[in-house]
Design a protein around this motif. Structure first.
Motif, PDB file in Angstrom:
ATOM      1  N   ASP A 139       0.992  -1.157   0.094  1.00 48.71           N
ATOM      2  CA  ASP A 139       0.024   0.169   0.032  1.00 48.71           C
ATOM      3  C   ASP A 139       0.786   1.205   0.113  1.00 48.71           C
ATOM      4  O   ASP A 139       0.980   1.902   0.967  1.00 48.71           O
ATOM      5  CB  ASP A 139      -0.813   0.022   1.298  1.00 48.71           C
ATOM      6  CG  ASP A 139      -1.872   1.044   1.279  1.00 48.71           C
ATOM      7  OD1 ASP A 139      -1.894   2.150   0.327  1.00 48.71           O
ATOM      8  OD2 ASP A 139      -2.827   1.366   2.267  1.00 48.71           O
ATOM      9  N   PRO A 140       1.490   1.738  -1.051  1.00 45.63           N
ATOM     10  CA  PRO A 140       2.345   2.899  -1.409  1.00 45.63           C
ATOM     11  C   PRO A 140       1.784   4.170  -0.748  1.00 45.63           C
ATOM     12  O   PRO A 140       2.673   4.763  -0.026  1.00 45.63           O
ATOM     13  CB  PRO A 140       2.665   2.742  -2.653  1.00 45.63           C
ATOM     14  CG  PRO A 140       1.727   2.090  -3.425  1.00 45.63           C
ATOM     15  CD  PRO A 140       1.238   1.145  -2.555  1.00 45.63           C
ATOM     16  N   ILE A 141       0.367   4.082  -1.012  1.00 43.84           N
ATOM     17  CA  ILE A 141       0.104   5.635  -0.682  1.00 43.84           C
ATOM     18  C   ILE A 141       0.009   5.673   1.126  1.00 43.84           C
ATOM     19  O   ILE A 141       0.279   6.760   1.504  1.00 43.84           O
ATOM     20  CB  ILE A 141      -1.594   5.644  -0.926  1.00 43.84           C
ATOM     21  CG1 ILE A 141      -1.589   5.658  -2.433  1.00 43.84           C
ATOM     22  CG2 ILE A 141      -2.189   6.886  -0.149  1.00 43.84           C
ATOM     23  CD1 ILE A 141      -1.155   7.006  -2.886  1.00 43.84           C
ATOM     24  N   ASN A 142      -0.169   4.434   1.835  1.00 40.39           N
ATOM     25  CA  ASN A 142      -0.157   4.666   3.139  1.00 40.39           C
ATOM     26  C   ASN A 142       1.189   5.029   3.786  1.00 40.39           C
ATOM     27  O   ASN A 142       1.279   5.714   4.482  1.00 40.39           O
ATOM     28  CB  ASN A 142      -0.750   3.172   3.656  1.00 40.39           C
ATOM     29  CG  ASN A 142      -0.635   3.219   5.186  1.00 40.39           C
ATOM     30  OD1 ASN A 142      -1.317   3.858   5.635  1.00 40.39           O
ATOM     31  ND2 ASN A 142       0.081   2.199   5.624  1.00 40.39           N
ATOM     32  N   ILE A 143       2.168   4.304   3.218  1.00 38.47           N
ATOM     33  CA  ILE A 143       3.555   4.472   3.649  1.00 38.47           C
ATOM     34  C   ILE A 143       4.066   5.969   3.121  1.00 38.47           C
ATOM     35  O   ILE A 143       4.775   6.416   3.958  1.00 38.47           O
ATOM     36  CB  ILE A 143       4.565   3.537   2.807  1.00 38.47           C
ATOM     37  CG1 ILE A 143       4.128   2.010   3.125  1.00 38.47           C
ATOM     38  CG2 ILE A 143       5.996   3.775   3.198  1.00 38.47           C
ATOM     39  CD1 ILE A 143       4.140   1.663   4.858  1.00 38.47           C
TER      40      ILE A 143
END
Length: 214
Positions: A139-143
């Motif tokens: 989940d790149p958006i979360n990181i």
């Protein structure tokens, strides 16, 4: 360990005008004028609710005097309370508004709605290792927003804002060090699709309180 309180509120629609004006009357003339500069009602509400949360946060700590006489700004336009030992910081995104407050501590808080972004527009804000973690994440958006809110909370606590190069802020064991100063950071999911972070110059614990104004 220092105690930091985070007060928050949310809004989905506009206040009735009479209620908005009643709340606005609690602010001093300069803040009312600043509020009037915002074009969109959402920004006017966020600005007003942030100040109302500050009043509530101080009331919870026994301060009920006219605090606007003590509101001042440093050379970087960071607000602070003159003659009080409390530091505070306000942040808003989407329909959420936060105000963090603590005694004998320097702090910053940030919240961001997890909107989709073009990562190519943000290459200058992360270290190489942070970008690697973002791009490899499920989940790149979360990181991304985890690091973004941490960095924002640090530069707000420091007070100099974006004068500080974000790509130089590394996070190791929940600590960010920059120019010999150490910031303890906490990141957390504040609500669905929102990321938030708190930075302080002392080890701290925090409590969260909800306040509804309408």
């Amino acid at each position: 360990m220092t105690q930091i309180d985070i007060f928050f509120t949310s809004f989905e629609s506009q206040m009735e005008q009479h209620l908005f004006e009643r709340y606005l009357s609690l602010l001093p003339p300069d803040l009312r004028e600043r509020n009037s500069r915002y074009i969109h009602w959402q920004n006017r509400h966020s600005h007003l609710l942030g100040k109302l949360l500050l009043l509530e946060a101080l009331k919870a700590r026994g301060i009920r005097t006219d605090i606007w006489d003590y509101l001042a700004y440093d050379s970087y336009q960071r607000p602070y309370l003159n003659s009080y030992t409390y530091d505070f910081n306000i942040s808003h995104s989407g329909n959420l508004v936060l105000c963090a407050i603590g005694k004998n501590v320097r702090l910053g808080v940030d919240i961001e709605e997890n909107k989709k972004i073009n990562f190519n527009n943000f290459k200058s804000v992360m270290t190489a290792a942070q970008w690697d973690e973002v791009h490899k994440a499920e989940d790149p958006i979360n990181i991304f927003y985890k690091y973004w809110t941490i960095k924002e909370s640090v530069i707000k606590a420091d007070g100099r804002g974006f004068i500080i190069p974000l790509d130089q802020l590394e996070v190791k064991d929940n600590v960010v060090q920059y120019e010999g100063r150490q910031w303890f950071v906490k990141d957390f999911k504040f609500a669905n699709a929102y990321s938030a972070a708190l930075a302080s110059d002392q080890l701290s614990s925090y409590s969260v309180y909800h306040k509804s104004f309408y």
